[in-house]
Design a protein around this motif. Structure first.
Motif, short mmCIF file in Angstrom:
data_model
loop_
_atom_site.label_atom_id
_atom_site.label_comp_id
_atom_site.label_asym_id
_atom_site.label_seq_id
_atom_site.Cartn_x
_atom_site.Cartn_y
_atom_site.Cartn_z
N GLU A 167 45.41 2.73 39.14
CA GLU A 167 44.58 3.83 39.62
C GLU A 167 43.23 3.82 38.92
O GLU A 167 43.17 3.80 37.69
CB GLU A 167 45.25 5.17 39.32
N ASN A 168 42.16 3.85 39.70
CA ASN A 168 40.82 3.89 39.12
C ASN A 168 40.52 5.31 38.65
O ASN A 168 40.45 6.24 39.45
CB ASN A 168 39.82 3.44 40.19
N LEU A 169 40.34 5.47 37.35
CA LEU A 169 40.17 6.82 36.79
C LEU A 169 38.81 7.43 37.11
O LEU A 169 38.58 8.61 36.89
CB LEU A 169 40.41 6.80 35.28
N ASP A 171 24.50 8.24 46.74
CA ASP A 171 23.19 7.66 46.98
C ASP A 171 22.90 6.71 45.83
O ASP A 171 23.69 6.54 44.92
CB ASP A 171 22.12 8.75 47.13
N ARG A 172 21.76 6.09 45.87
CA ARG A 172 21.46 5.05 44.89
C ARG A 172 20.18 5.34 44.17
O ARG A 172 19.28 5.95 44.69
CB ARG A 172 21.32 3.70 45.60
N ASN A 173 20.12 4.90 42.94
CA ASN A 173 18.89 5.02 42.19
C ASN A 173 18.76 3.78 41.34
O ASN A 173 19.42 3.64 40.31
CB ASN A 173 18.93 6.29 41.33
N PHE A 221 26.07 6.27 38.23
CA PHE A 221 27.37 6.38 38.88
C PHE A 221 27.24 5.84 40.29
O PHE A 221 26.35 6.25 41.03
CB PHE A 221 27.83 7.84 38.91
N THR A 222 28.08 4.88 40.66
CA THR A 222 27.95 4.30 42.00
C THR A 222 29.28 4.41 42.76
O THR A 222 29.91 3.42 43.09
CB THR A 222 27.50 2.82 41.95
N GLY A 223 29.67 5.66 42.97
CA GLY A 223 30.81 5.90 43.86
C GLY A 223 32.14 6.02 43.16
O GLY A 223 32.84 7.02 43.29
N THR A 247 39.88 -1.29 30.80
CA THR A 247 38.57 -1.14 31.41
C THR A 247 38.36 -2.29 32.38
O THR A 247 38.82 -3.42 32.16
CB THR A 247 37.44 -1.13 30.38
N THR A 248 37.69 -1.98 33.46
CA THR A 248 37.41 -3.00 34.47
C THR A 248 35.92 -3.31 34.47
O THR A 248 35.11 -2.43 34.16
CB THR A 248 37.83 -2.50 35.87
N LEU A 249 35.61 -4.53 34.76
CA LEU A 249 34.21 -4.96 34.68
C LEU A 249 33.88 -5.93 35.81
O LEU A 249 34.62 -6.87 36.07
CB LEU A 249 33.98 -5.65 33.32
N GLY A 250 32.77 -5.67 36.47
CA GLY A 250 32.24 -6.59 37.47
C GLY A 250 30.78 -6.85 37.11
O GLY A 250 29.99 -5.92 37.06
N THR A 251 30.43 -8.11 36.83
CA THR A 251 29.08 -8.41 36.33
C THR A 251 28.23 -9.03 37.43
O THR A 251 28.52 -10.12 37.91
CB THR A 251 29.15 -9.43 35.19
N CYS A 274 26.35 -4.36 34.62
CA CYS A 274 27.77 -4.31 34.26
C CYS A 274 28.42 -3.11 34.94
O CYS A 274 28.21 -1.97 34.54
CB CYS A 274 27.92 -4.22 32.74
N ASN A 275 29.18 -3.38 36.00
CA ASN A 275 29.91 -2.33 36.70
C ASN A 275 31.20 -2.09 35.94
O ASN A 275 31.98 -3.02 35.71
CB ASN A 275 30.22 -2.77 38.13
N TRP A 276 31.39 -0.85 35.56
CA TRP A 276 32.45 -0.55 34.58
C TRP A 276 33.26 0.66 35.00
O TRP A 276 32.71 1.65 35.47
CB TRP A 276 31.73 -0.29 33.25
N SER A 277 34.55 0.55 34.85
CA SER A 277 35.40 1.70 35.08
C SER A 277 36.65 1.58 34.23
O SER A 277 36.78 0.65 33.43
CB SER A 277 35.77 1.81 36.56
N MET A 278 37.57 2.55 34.38
CA MET A 278 38.84 2.49 33.67
C MET A 278 39.96 2.58 34.69
O MET A 278 39.85 3.30 35.67
CB MET A 278 38.96 3.68 32.71
N LEU A 310 24.60 -13.58 41.80
CA LEU A 310 25.98 -13.94 42.06
C LEU A 310 26.86 -12.83 41.48
O LEU A 310 26.63 -12.40 40.36
CB LEU A 310 26.22 -15.27 41.35
N ALA A 311 27.82 -12.34 42.25
CA ALA A 311 28.69 -11.28 41.72
C ALA A 311 30.14 -11.58 42.03
O ALA A 311 30.48 -12.06 43.12
CB ALA A 311 28.31 -9.92 42.31
N PRO A 312 31.01 -11.34 41.06
CA PRO A 312 32.44 -11.56 41.25
C PRO A 312 33.14 -10.28 41.67
O PRO A 312 32.55 -9.21 41.66
CB PRO A 312 32.89 -11.95 39.84
N ILE A 313 34.41 -10.41 42.00
CA ILE A 313 35.27 -9.23 42.15
C ILE A 313 35.62 -8.79 40.73
O ILE A 313 35.90 -9.63 39.87
CB ILE A 313 36.55 -9.59 42.91
N PHE A 314 35.61 -7.48 40.49
CA PHE A 314 35.84 -7.03 39.12
C PHE A 314 37.26 -7.35 38.64
O PHE A 314 38.18 -7.50 39.44
CB PHE A 314 35.57 -5.52 39.01
N GLU A 315 37.36 -7.46 37.31
CA GLU A 315 38.65 -7.77 36.68
C GLU A 315 38.76 -6.97 35.38
O GLU A 315 37.83 -6.30 34.97
CB GLU A 315 38.72 -9.26 36.33
#
Ligand code: ADP
Ligand code: MG
Length: 757
Positions: A378-380, A489-491, A498-500, A235-239, A368-372, A319-324
């Motif tokens: 490859e971003n699932l 779009d954004r909400n 879901f942001t893209g 899982t990837t996370l960008g806070t 918490c931006n989260w993906s797998m 402040l935001a990092p590049i996700f890891e």
């Protein structure tokens, strides 16, 4: 004016901005960030260099959880890292771990050792520097004073910290040119129970990887026995970290902020955030100085901090990092919070991570931006150009929908704290109802599948462009290029959006460690992925692999099943609260209710079945959460009581005294029995009386809590029932008194001073 306040303000104005120098080459030209990025980190390459090839290979296997680390390899790494660290000024090392306190813990030991040799002349003691493999692998801090929720009693207080080989070691500068070697670690009990945030996060990552690989092997039709394309998923996370920065000398005059992290009293100044002029505004120079000094240190620590900007409220920043990879991202978030606090201190500023330091302006979150991601990167959750035929994406997407539908209440638990409670649903943060926002495009994709019809108008060209060269008014700005339009779009009002190509869990609090929310999210998704795989297997029957029609059928099945948690509208509106109730979505308003969810059978069995928590780990956490909540509120009540009784009320008394004196004088001189001063005095009197009553009310609430013994759950309930309303009431009166008391007497810095540089 109150002299302490004046001195603080003067100090603030006269203080020069601290200057540090960014790295320079010998010829004075700047060193590029990429060149010193990570220089304080002991990288894998360095381990590779230090070890013979076979030893390095076995270390890598250990890192991936496939074998135990042998003694000789551990000794070799320990030696190499000690030399590396000592050459950079390290005198000490520490295991660095994450007890359930939302912060990190460390206990330093010197490399210095004594060596005895026995000769004919007797014992000879020499000083040496040493660091063994076993010291690197494991330490045993006295664990008795960390929260354990009754899992250990003090007589069996053994706890172990064990090196987490997946997170690299690093050095942090100490005073006088020295530094300390940090060894990221997990923290477990004598019986192997998780006492920390990291162990469970790592377990959840394993489970999501297993469940996801299984689903992928079905989707990608990997024959039994063949090598699958994906062996590992992470899982990837960008806070995105929000925070307030305030002047430290003013801060030091506010006992409430000092002990509770937030203002317990105070009225908004006439101008705060209503002009929207702070958001993305010019960053104040003192703040810039702090941000860039912190960033310099973070770059050296290998923390990829990327974005900085002003947030909505005055003095609020992000402040935001590049996700890891998630567990590293958590380590880095905690490190970031720590470094920022330290640097702010040097700059005579104070960082407030509390979710709601100031009433009436926006609070802070940690989105918490989260993906797998697969092991090939490859971003699932990347929908690609044609999501409607990307079955892998759709199956993963419905798994997340299913996870949130099944365990939304548990996600709510994962963000529950007395401080975040002030923020949730308070007009800048999503309400306590967990729903998912997908955006117009994906919603149409899912609707078309559900209704078995072609997709409407959404066969998107590769990139949609917005043409700036002509508008409705036909004003041509030919000098502007065409730009690509983001398909999502954004909400901002959705707690889980879901942001893209990722989800953004927005309800997470700024102060908390992201570890627990991400652990719960991983767990829920792992369990959902299992359900989706099971449904696929059922659908395909005796075929070796599911056909596209099978996949679509399962996707449709889950679209229908999870419909009630999808919400595209305004999450801040009252209409949504009513609508959510109709849909049967839980709206968990208080923390004690949220904590209950942790041991509710449905959630508990999911977490224990996956082996992410044991039964006793869950109950212990349940007690810790309750205990912590009750303690937080008790501290707030006591702080409020002291502040009111010893500062705010005496200030009002003093002002009353001065008014009374004037009244008396005026009466004697002018025979004026109804002076305006008397009016002011009369207005003050009932509020002062109410204040005294409010203090009694606080005392009673505190006393109610003290009658409960050894029952954290009852204490939390009492805190929620009695202390929360007593604090709210006392604040109303205190804020009335602030308005009525002459500024000269008001003892603590006001919002108008705190929220302005
Ligand atoms: P936003 O979408 O909120 O405008 P960004 O696209 O810049 O902002 O991303 C915000 C955060 O999300 C950053 O920390 C970024 O690194 C992170 N992020 C981007 N992609 C992913 C991903 N695939 N997984 C996890 N986090 C991600
Ligand atoms: Mg964002």
């Amino acid at each position: 004016l109150n002299t302490a306040r004046v001195e603080s303000l003067r100090d603030n104005i006269n203080r020069p901005t601290r200057k540090i120098s960014y790295p320079k080459n010998a010829d004075g030209t700047p060193v590029y960030t990429s060149e010193f990025f990570g220089e304080n980190v002991f990288h894998l390459q360095q381990i590779a260099k230090a070890l013979p090839k076979p030893a390095y290979a076995s270390f890598l296997k250990q890192m991936r959880g496939r074998q135990a680390l042998d003694r000789a390899t551990a000794d070799a790494i320990a030696h190499a890292v000690r030399i590396w660290a000592m050459d950079r000024g390290a005198t000490h090392f520490t295991h660095w771990f994450q007890p359930q306190t939302d912060t990190t813990a460390e206990k330093h030991d010197a490399f210095l050792s004594l060596k005895s040799t026995f000769t004919a002349a007797g014992e000879e003691v020499t000083a040496i520097d040493a660091f063994s493999g076993s010291q690197l692998l494991q330490a045993e801090p006295d664990a008795s004073s960390f929260p354990s929720g009754g899992m250990r009693s003090t007589f069996e207080a053994r706890g172990y910290t064990v090196w987490d080989t997946t997170s690299p070691m690093f050095i942090q500068e100490g005073p006088h040119g020295t530094s300390v070697l940090y060894i990221p670690s997990v923290f477990i009990s004598y019986n192997g129970d998780a006492l920390d945030e990291k162990t469970v996060l790592l377990r959840s990552t394993e489970q999501i990887s297993k469940a996801c690989c299984d689903l992928l092997s079905l989707v990608e039709s990997v024959p039994v026995g063949a090598q699958p394309k994906t062996n590992h998923v992470f899982t990837t996370l960008g806070t995105e970290q929000e925070y307030f920065l305030i002047d430290r000398s003013l801060y030091s005059l506010r006992p409430d902020i000092k002990t509770t992290g937030r203002t317990l009293v105070g009225n908004l100044p006439p101008k705060h955030q209503q002009m929207d002029d702070h958001y993305f505004g010019r960053i104040p120079s003192k703040v810039m100085a702090t941000m860039s000094e912190a960033e310099l240190e973070l770059f050296r620590l290998g923390v990829p901090v990327k974005t900085r900007h002003n947030e909505v409220a005055p003095q609020q920043f992000e402040l935001a990092p590049i996700f890891e990879e998630a567990s590293l991202a958590v380590d880095h978030n905690l490190l970031t919070m720590d470094v920022l606090s330290k640097v702010a201190h040097k700059n005579k500023l104070k960082v407030l991570y509390h979710e709601k330091p100031f009433k009436g302006v926006n609070g802070s979150g940690k989105h918490c931006n989260w993906s797998m991601s697969t092991d090939s990167g490859e971003n699932l959750l990347d929908p690609t150009v044609k999501p409607e035929t990307n079955y892998r994406f759709l199956l993963i997407l419905v798994s997340v929908l299913h996870a949130v539908q099944q365990h939304g209440a548990l996600l709510r638990t994962s963000i529950a704290s007395s401080s975040n409670e002030h923020r949730l649903g308070a007009c800048e943060a999503p309400p306590s109802i967990l729903s998912i926002f997908l955006g117009q495009h994906l919603t149409e994709v899912l609707n078309s599948i559900e209704e078995s019809r072609p997709i409407k108008n959404f066969s998107m060209p590769e990139i949609q462009t917005i043409k700036l060269g002509g508008t409705a008014l036909d004003v041509k700005v030919a000098s502007l290029p065409s730009i690509a339009r983001d398909l999502t779009d954004r909400n901002r009002t959705s707690p889980f959006a879901f942001t893209g190509n990722k989800f953004e869990f927005r309800a997470v609090g700024s102060k908390q460690s992201p570890s627990f929310p991400v652990t719960i999210l991983n767990a829920a998704v792992a369990s959902a992925l299992q359900d989706v795989s099971a449904a696929l297997r059922e659908q395909m029957g005796s075929k070796p692999f599911p056909s596209d029609a099978d996949k679509l059928a399962v996707i449709k099945q889950f679209i229908v099943k999870t419909k009630n948690i999808r919400f595209e509208g305004d999450g801040y509106s009252d209409a949504w609260i009513a609508e959510a109730e109709k849909r049967g979505l839980p709206n968990i308003k208080t923390c004690p209710e949220a904590f209950e969810q942790l041991i509710a059978p449905h959630h508990l069995s999911m977490l224990t079945k996956l082996g992410i928590f044991s039964n006793s780990e869950l109950t212990s956490r349940y007690f810790i959460m309750n205990e912590r909540y009750a303690k937080d509120l008790l501290v707030e009540a006591n702080t409020m009581r002291t502040l009111l009784a010893q500062q705010i009320l005496p200030a009002a008394f003093e002002y009353r005294g001065s008014l009374a004196q004037s009244v008396q004088l005026l009466n004697a001189i002018e025979g004026e029995s109804q002076s305006p001063e008397l009016e002011a005095l009369k207005a003050l009197t009932p509020v002062v009386k109410k204040m005294q009553a409010a203090i009694v009310g606080l005392d009673e609430a505190i006393a109610k809590l003290h009658t409960i013994h050894d029952d954290a759950v009852a204490e939390a309930k009492a805190a929620s029932d009695f202390i929360v309303p007593a604090l709210q009431h006392a604040r109303i009166i205190a804020d009335q008194l602030e308005v009525l008391t002459a500024d000269k007497y008001y003892p603590i810095p006001r919002y108008s001073e705190l929220l302005w540089f």
